[in-house]
Design a protein around this motif. Structure first.
Motif, PDB file in Angstrom:
ATOM      1  N   ALA A 130      12.608   1.724  -9.518  1.00  0.00           N
ATOM      2  CA  ALA A 130      11.453   2.541 -10.087  1.00  0.00           C
ATOM      3  C   ALA A 130      10.424   1.761 -10.804  1.00  0.00           C
ATOM      4  O   ALA A 130       9.417   1.604 -10.712  1.00  0.00           O
ATOM      5  N   ALA A 131      10.936   0.766 -11.813  1.00  0.00           N
ATOM      6  CA  ALA A 131      10.201   0.022 -12.911  1.00  0.00           C
ATOM      7  C   ALA A 131       9.406  -1.104 -11.885  1.00  0.00           C
ATOM      8  O   ALA A 131       8.424  -1.395 -12.190  1.00  0.00           O
ATOM      9  N   ALA A 132      10.371  -1.541 -10.613  1.00  0.00           N
ATOM     10  CA  ALA A 132       9.579  -2.420  -9.922  1.00  0.00           C
ATOM     11  C   ALA A 132       8.315  -2.068  -9.288  1.00  0.00           C
ATOM     12  O   ALA A 132       7.360  -2.612  -9.092  1.00  0.00           O
ATOM     13  N   ARG A 133       8.514  -0.968  -8.643  1.00  0.00           N
ATOM     14  CA  ARG A 133       7.393  -0.291  -8.101  1.00  0.00           C
ATOM     15  C   ARG A 133       6.520   0.124  -8.884  1.00  0.00           C
ATOM     16  O   ARG A 133       5.184  -0.201  -8.481  1.00  0.00           O
ATOM     17  N   ALA A 134       6.595   0.422 -10.230  1.00  0.00           N
ATOM     18  CA  ALA A 134       5.554   0.949 -11.098  1.00  0.00           C
ATOM     19  C   ALA A 134       4.880  -0.540 -11.483  1.00  0.00           C
ATOM     20  O   ALA A 134       3.663  -0.467 -11.654  1.00  0.00           O
ATOM     21  N   TRP A 135       5.473  -1.612 -11.797  1.00  0.00           N
ATOM     22  CA  TRP A 135       4.814  -2.602 -12.116  1.00  0.00           C
ATOM     23  C   TRP A 135       4.024  -3.206 -11.111  1.00  0.00           C
ATOM     24  O   TRP A 135       2.731  -3.772 -11.477  1.00  0.00           O
ATOM     25  N   VAL A 136       4.340  -3.054  -9.689  1.00  0.00           N
ATOM     26  CA  VAL A 136       3.757  -3.526  -8.717  1.00  0.00           C
ATOM     27  C   VAL A 136       2.282  -2.602  -8.568  1.00  0.00           C
ATOM     28  O   VAL A 136       1.239  -3.423  -8.532  1.00  0.00           O
ATOM     29  N   ALA A 137       2.308  -1.282  -8.921  1.00  0.00           N
ATOM     30  CA  ALA A 137       1.443  -0.499  -8.767  1.00  0.00           C
ATOM     31  C   ALA A 137       0.355  -0.596  -9.917  1.00  0.00           C
ATOM     32  O   ALA A 137      -0.962  -0.586  -9.828  1.00  0.00           O
ATOM     33  N   ASP A 138       0.880  -0.735 -11.316  1.00  0.00           N
ATOM     34  CA  ASP A 138      -0.252  -0.690 -12.192  1.00  0.00           C
ATOM     35  C   ASP A 138      -0.377  -2.233 -12.775  1.00  0.00           C
ATOM     36  O   ASP A 138      -1.401  -2.395 -13.545  1.00  0.00           O
ATOM     37  N   ASN A 139       0.198  -3.268 -12.199  1.00  0.00           N
ATOM     38  CA  ASN A 139      -0.338  -4.469 -12.692  1.00  0.00           C
ATOM     39  C   ASN A 139      -0.566  -5.658 -11.280  1.00  0.00           C
ATOM     40  O   ASN A 139      -1.523  -6.002 -11.433  1.00  0.00           O
ATOM     41  N   ASP A 140       0.292  -5.704 -10.603  1.00  0.00           N
ATOM     42  CA  ASP A 140       0.065  -6.300  -9.286  1.00  0.00           C
ATOM     43  C   ASP A 140      -0.892  -5.971  -8.396  1.00  0.00           C
ATOM     44  O   ASP A 140      -2.091  -6.633  -7.824  1.00  0.00           O
ATOM     45  N   GLU A 167       6.048  -5.252  -0.342  1.00  0.00           N
ATOM     46  CA  GLU A 167       7.629  -5.474  -0.453  1.00  0.00           C
ATOM     47  C   GLU A 167       7.828  -6.659  -1.167  1.00  0.00           C
ATOM     48  O   GLU A 167       8.869  -6.675  -1.520  1.00  0.00           O
ATOM     49  N   ARG A 168       7.085  -7.815  -0.863  1.00  0.00           N
ATOM     50  CA  ARG A 168       7.625  -8.761  -1.513  1.00  0.00           C
ATOM     51  C   ARG A 168       7.554  -8.784  -2.940  1.00  0.00           C
ATOM     52  O   ARG A 168       8.298  -9.262  -3.804  1.00  0.00           O
ATOM     53  N   LEU A 169       6.436  -8.074  -3.554  1.00  0.00           N
ATOM     54  CA  LEU A 169       6.404  -8.098  -4.936  1.00  0.00           C
ATOM     55  C   LEU A 169       7.468  -7.163  -5.323  1.00  0.00           C
ATOM     56  O   LEU A 169       7.810  -7.390  -6.744  1.00  0.00           O
ATOM     57  N   VAL A 170       7.899  -6.120  -4.867  1.00  0.00           N
ATOM     58  CA  VAL A 170       8.924  -5.422  -5.324  1.00  0.00           C
ATOM     59  C   VAL A 170      10.212  -6.020  -5.353  1.00  0.00           C
ATOM     60  O   VAL A 170      10.868  -6.130  -6.198  1.00  0.00           O
ATOM     61  N   GLU A 171      10.296  -6.856  -4.271  1.00  0.00           N
ATOM     62  CA  GLU A 171      11.639  -7.537  -4.422  1.00  0.00           C
ATOM     63  C   GLU A 171      11.497  -8.622  -5.511  1.00  0.00           C
ATOM     64  O   GLU A 171      12.586  -9.229  -5.975  1.00  0.00           O
ATOM     65  N   ARG A 203      -8.185 -39.361  -5.744  1.00  0.00           N
ATOM     66  CA  ARG A 203      -7.415 -38.362  -5.758  1.00  0.00           C
ATOM     67  C   ARG A 203      -8.111 -36.914  -5.568  1.00  0.00           C
ATOM     68  O   ARG A 203      -9.170 -36.667  -6.121  1.00  0.00           O
ATOM     69  N   VAL A 204      -7.546 -35.932  -4.972  1.00  0.00           N
ATOM     70  CA  VAL A 204      -8.380 -34.803  -4.442  1.00  0.00           C
ATOM     71  C   VAL A 204      -7.527 -33.640  -4.721  1.00  0.00           C
ATOM     72  O   VAL A 204      -6.166 -33.562  -4.573  1.00  0.00           O
ATOM     73  N   LEU A 205      -7.953 -32.600  -5.001  1.00  0.00           N
ATOM     74  CA  LEU A 205      -7.306 -31.436  -5.325  1.00  0.00           C
ATOM     75  C   LEU A 205      -7.547 -30.248  -4.129  1.00  0.00           C
ATOM     76  O   LEU A 205      -8.746 -30.054  -3.715  1.00  0.00           O
ATOM     77  N   LEU A 206      -6.580 -29.733  -3.792  1.00  0.00           N
ATOM     78  CA  LEU A 206      -6.727 -28.604  -2.423  1.00  0.00           C
ATOM     79  C   LEU A 206      -6.063 -27.465  -3.484  1.00  0.00           C
ATOM     80  O   LEU A 206      -4.920 -27.221  -3.565  1.00  0.00           O
ATOM     81  N   GLY A 207      -6.922 -26.315  -3.531  1.00  0.00           N
ATOM     82  CA  GLY A 207      -6.415 -25.393  -4.120  1.00  0.00           C
ATOM     83  C   GLY A 207      -6.146 -24.117  -3.120  1.00  0.00           C
ATOM     84  O   GLY A 207      -6.721 -24.165  -2.004  1.00  0.00           O
ATOM     85  N   LEU A 208      -5.007 -23.147  -3.251  1.00  0.00           N
ATOM     86  CA  LEU A 208      -4.907 -22.083  -2.611  1.00  0.00           C
ATOM     87  C   LEU A 208      -4.870 -21.209  -3.527  1.00  0.00           C
ATOM     88  O   LEU A 208      -4.195 -20.618  -4.584  1.00  0.00           O
ATOM     89  N   ALA A 209      -5.814 -20.238  -3.405  1.00  0.00           N
ATOM     90  CA  ALA A 209      -6.195 -18.804  -4.174  1.00  0.00           C
ATOM     91  C   ALA A 209      -5.592 -17.618  -3.228  1.00  0.00           C
ATOM     92  O   ALA A 209      -5.350 -17.859  -2.165  1.00  0.00           O
ATOM     93  N   GLY A 210      -5.597 -16.429  -3.740  1.00  0.00           N
ATOM     94  CA  GLY A 210      -5.280 -15.185  -3.082  1.00  0.00           C
ATOM     95  C   GLY A 210      -4.745 -14.374  -3.878  1.00  0.00           C
ATOM     96  O   GLY A 210      -3.972 -14.642  -5.128  1.00  0.00           O
ATOM     97  N   PRO A 211      -4.171 -12.983  -3.384  1.00  0.00           N
ATOM     98  CA  PRO A 211      -3.577 -11.971  -4.182  1.00  0.00           C
ATOM     99  C   PRO A 211      -1.933 -12.573  -4.413  1.00  0.00           C
ATOM    100  O   PRO A 211      -1.545 -13.090  -3.683  1.00  0.00           O
ATOM    101  N   PRO A 212      -1.485 -11.473  -5.358  1.00  0.00           N
ATOM    102  CA  PRO A 212      -0.165 -11.655  -5.541  1.00  0.00           C
ATOM    103  C   PRO A 212       0.766 -11.382  -4.236  1.00  0.00           C
ATOM    104  O   PRO A 212       0.444 -10.380  -3.877  1.00  0.00           O
ATOM    105  N   GLY A 213       1.896 -12.069  -3.942  1.00  0.00           N
ATOM    106  CA  GLY A 213       2.662 -11.804  -2.816  1.00  0.00           C
ATOM    107  C   GLY A 213       2.150 -12.484  -1.512  1.00  0.00           C
ATOM    108  O   GLY A 213       2.763 -11.900  -0.493  1.00  0.00           O
ATOM    109  N   ALA A 214       1.029 -13.071  -1.443  1.00  0.00           N
ATOM    110  CA  ALA A 214       0.487 -13.489   0.073  1.00  0.00           C
ATOM    111  C   ALA A 214       1.233 -14.808   0.380  1.00  0.00           C
ATOM    112  O   ALA A 214       0.984 -14.953   1.535  1.00  0.00           O
TER     113      ALA A 214
END
Length: 248
Positions: A208-218, A194-198, A54-65
């Motif tokens: 407003a809270a969605a944009r703040a979360w993306v800016a301060d966390n994601d 755009e994906r993260l806010v959505e 058995r083999v593992l394939l990993g997909l890494a990358g930033p949020p919303g990619a």
């Protein structure tokens, strides 16, 4: 059956600076413009190259990619020989986040049970005789849930995805060593924004809270993840990729 320690030793060791090879992006290159069918073929070759293990394939990358969409599409295309294992199932519960003072940083690197994740990866590699149940994160409950996914005994390729799989940090190094390959999935910042806010709007936040979360966390989470690009075997862009025609 080989044990987990032997499997880990025979898995691909992450390279600090991947060499440029046909069909791969070098660490300094931009993302590959590759079609979904080619990625499916690459995943199948990885499984075939494991010679019955058995083999593992990993997909890494930033949020919303687009990691989870790509992972699910790969598993669906490969079929019964593949299974899905998301890192999101190892989110700490809201109770534990509150205990640790991480509620406002949910999704950050320390808000995951990395050691539990590594333990499951090792079991997946070592145990091909039993059903293995895999947790996930429920975006309606805003909590991790047990046993949503299944790695069946016949699965030879397990696709796992998450932000921090290639990070050079305690726990995550051990996860990276278990991966047969790790692909870095990327997308332009404005697209990810755009994906993260959505995503946050669907979760019930105000605009407003969605944009703040993306800016301060994601955003800071994505900056940490970006430092792991060079520890991946290839760098992919999801823009225009025909995987987005796939629906769960």
């Amino acid at each position: 059956m080989e044990n987990a320690d032997h499997t880990a030793r025979t898995a691909r060791t992450p390279r600090t600076a991947p060499a440029v090879a046909p069909g791969r992006a070098g660490a300094g290159d931009g993302p590959e413009g590759v079609g979904f069918a080619a990625l499916v073929e690459g995943a199948r070759r990885l499984a075939e190259g494991a010679r019955g293990r058995r083999v593992l394939l990993g997909l890494a990358g930033p949020p919303g990619a687009g990691k989870s969409t790509l992972a699910r599409a790969l598993v669906a295309a490969v079929g019964a020989d593949a299974a899905y294992l998301p890192l999101d199932g190892f989110h700490l519960s809201n109770v534990q986040l509150a205990r640790l003072g991480l509620t406002a940083r949910k999704g950050s690197e320390p808000s995951f049970d990395v050691h539990g994740y590594v333990a499951l990866l090792r079991r997946v590699l070592a145990d091909t005789a039993h059903d293995i149940y895999v947790p996930d994160y429920d975006r309606t409950l805003h909590e991790p849930v047990a046993a949503r996914h299944l790695v069946a005994p016949g699965a030879r390729l397990v696709v796992t995805e998450g932000n921090y799989l290639a990070c050079d940090l305690p726990g995550w190094r051990e996860a990276r060593e278990l991966l047969g390959e790790c692909w870095y999935v990327d997308a332009p910042g404005d697209v990810r924004q755009e994906r993260l806010v959505e995503r946050q709007l669907r979760g019930g936040r105000t605009p407003a809270a969605a944009r703040a979360w993306v800016a301060d966390n994601d955003r800071p989470n994505g900056e940490l993840v970006a430092a792991s690009r060079e520890r991946c075997d290839r760098i992919l862009s999801t823009i225009g990729m025909d995987m987005f025609n796939y629906r769960q």
